[in-house]
Design an enzyme around this catalytic site. Structure first.
Site, short mmCIF file in Angstrom:
data_model
loop_
_atom_site.label_atom_id
_atom_site.label_comp_id
_atom_site.label_asym_id
_atom_site.label_seq_id
_atom_site.Cartn_x
_atom_site.Cartn_y
_atom_site.Cartn_z
CE LYS A 1 82.79 66.53 30.07
NZ LYS A 1 81.44 67.04 29.73
CB SER B 1 79.55 63.83 29.24
OG SER B 1 79.69 65.23 29.09
CB SER C 1 77.33 67.06 30.23
OG SER C 1 76.89 66.19 29.22
#
Length: 559
Positions: free
Chosen positions: A59, A133, A157
């Site tokens: 990420k 996210s 997330s």
């Protein structure tokens, strides 16, 4: 399979899928192949690397040396000199990083659409959200671009996108994995998480990342809680706290409860109102000011970029922390602790709390129409975990109407291994099946696999012992047969199905399709689609194309 071959297959898969919104930065293939070759040589020399050849996506709020960290905001980008400890530890164990994945900007959101790099579409239903996210990381694993991916989790997330894309989402106890080298969302409760299609591999990766780094002051080292008792008790919400779920989800959840009960687990209903009230504090109380402390100055100083580099919804949420005072923060902290004590008393004597992971799976259009309201529904069961110091694990649990459905196990700090044991009781015995035609990802019958609870495992090729024919069916599909000589290696995909889903899927197969053992190029074998010989008489031989998708591409261009 060698690391070099795995990398080659991964880049082929990425190119064929055409999902550029998953990535913010993808490393050059030649560079990664060189790294993979060096890794293969180390393994051949006898070096023991527990994650040798495991492909990883990271990420893009976690530092990877040589790649910019953007946190989903181009204007925020910086070039880290070293890997975050979480990344460095995976690499030291033999893992290979392919690139950085898209995210809800500054890790603020549970939808996966709040990014100037584009909304990340769901792996299996492109008109639906991926969840955020850690959107790109979840989709990269679901589509088998990588074996595992790193995300972060403050409000859910690392769990919500796992559920919506049909993979495991492992959220360790706060403080087990250093957050050094992570752009903070809420610094005191951020967690580095792992997405994986295989729970054992995901847990290995999570435990590889654990331990003090001498920099993160919030790191904690503790022995894991004891394993499960012979007849563990698991709490579930009372009926009123399951209201408002997507159609069919309550029944799907009850099915998981029944499966656990059949395995010897005692089920107890619990009023989880204190936990849900605590969850509301994460965005509705002063705790949101920690997001303001993290990136509020940057957004304020670059207000002219709102609407371009800076997502307007993210700017509104982060700026919302300005309205709270220090007095508000202390009052909310006291309230949180009292709610946490009430919740702990309710769950006393249970091994974990079982809930759905989220409440619904909206379309991209539904989120665009109501970005804050739609997002708020996503975190009902996830928002309280980090605030109240719980470990949590999102578990794929089949599908409802063709959409992945997931459940979540949550338990006190350091119960991470216990959660994995319980997840093993939820995940039915699983079987692999090879598909080579209309059931491939993106093809017209793929929804049948997803509806049966299947999840994509990997792209493969058969041994060069097969021939492929185009059948005159609707929808169009191929038939594959084994030959003694003059065979071809045929491209396909291996999907993993729960045993009950496998049985119903196979039982519904129409003639002339059959299931038999198929040998793969690495010498292993798997159940796979074959066709009855009579159906292949007169059917064009398309073996030279090497696979159904390649044949369709050639055929369309010829027309």
């Amino acid at each position: 399979m060698s690391a070099v071959l795995k990398v080659q297959r991964a880049y082929e898969r990425i190119a064929a899928a055409d999902r550029p919104e998953v990535w913010i930065a993808l490393r050059d293939e030649s560079e990664v192949l060189t790294e993979a070759g060096d890794l293969d040589a180390r393994v051949a020399s006898g070096e023991r690397l527990p994650l040798a050849g495991v492909l990883v996506a990271v990420k893009d709020n976690i530092d990877v040396a040589g790649l910019s960290t953007t946190a989903g905001c181009p204007a925020f980008a910086y070039a880290p000199e070293v890997d975050a400890p979480s990344v460095a530890r995976l690499r030291a164990a033999g893992a290979i990083v392919l690139g950085k994945t898209n995210l809800d900007q500054f890790a603020t959101g549970l939808v996966g659409t709040r990014s100037p790099y584009g909304a990340v579409r769901n792996a299996w239903q492109p008109d639906r959200i991926s969840g955020g996210s850690s959107s790109g990381s979840a989709v990269a694993v679901a589509l088998s671009f990588v074996d595992i991916a790193l995300g972060t989790d403050t409000a859910g997330s690392g769990r919500v996108p796992a559920a919506l894309n049909g993979v495991f989402g492992i959220k360790p106890t706060v403080g087990l994995v250093p957050t050094t080298g992570v752009v903070p969302a809420c610094w005191s409760i951020d967690v580095v998480t792992v997405f994986a299609r295989d729970l054992g591999l995901g847990r290995l990766a999570a435990e590889t990342m654990e331990g003090a780094d001498g920099i993160d002051p919030l790191i904690r080292v503790a022995d894991p809680l004891p394993g499960l008792e012979p007849a563990p008790r698991v709490a579930i919400p009372t009926a009123e706290h399951l209201e408002g779920l997507a159609p069919g989800w309550v029944d799907a959840f009850r099915g998981v409860v029944d499966r656990l009960a059949a395995s010897g687990v005692e089920i107890v209903e619990v009023d989880i109102a204190p936990l849900l009230e605590a969850a509301a504090l994460l965005y509705g109380g002063a705790f949101v000011a920690e997001r303001t402390a993290a990136v509020g100055d940057f957004i304020r100083e670059n207000a002219d970029l709102i609407g371009s580099d800076i997502d307007p919804t993210v700017a509104t949420i982060v700026g919302g922390g300005e309205r709270f005072s220090a007095v508000d923060a202390f009052r909310d902290r006291e309230r949180l602790r009292r709610l946490g004590l009430a919740g702990a008393r309710l769950l006393e004597g249970t091994a974990a709390l079982l809930t759905p992971t989220t409440t619904w799976h909206p379309t991209l259009a539904e989120v665009a129409a109501d970005p804050i309201g739609a997002n708020a529904r996503m975190g009902r069961y996830t928002n309280f975990a980090n605030l109240l110091d719980y470990a949590s694990l999102a578990v794929p649990a089949g599908a409802v109407d063709g959409f992945p459905f997931g459940v979540m196990l949550t338990a006190p700090a350091f119960a991470d291994r216990r959660l994995a044991e319980l997840a093993g009781r939820i995940v039915d015995a699983e079987l692999d099946i090879l598909v080579v035609g209309a059931h491939l990802g993106g093809q017209p019958l793929n929804h049948q696999l997803v509806s049966a609870g299947g999840r994509f495992s990997r792209s493969v090729r058969t041994a060069p012992s097969y021939r492929l024919h185009a059948l005159p069916t609707v929808p169009a599909k191929p038939g594959m047969r084994r030959v003694d000589q003059d065979g071809f290696a045929i491209a396909g995909e291996v999907w993993t199905l729960p045993a009950h889903g496998f049985g119903s899927f196979v039982a519904a197969l129409p003639q002339p399709m059959t299931i038999g053992r198929v040998t793969l190029e690495d010498g292993s074998s798997v159940a796979g689609f074959l066709a009855e010989p009579v159906a292949l008489e007169g059917a064009p031989d398309i073996s030279e194309h090497g696979g159904w998708v390649a044949y369709l591409g050639r055929d369309q261009s010829a027309e």
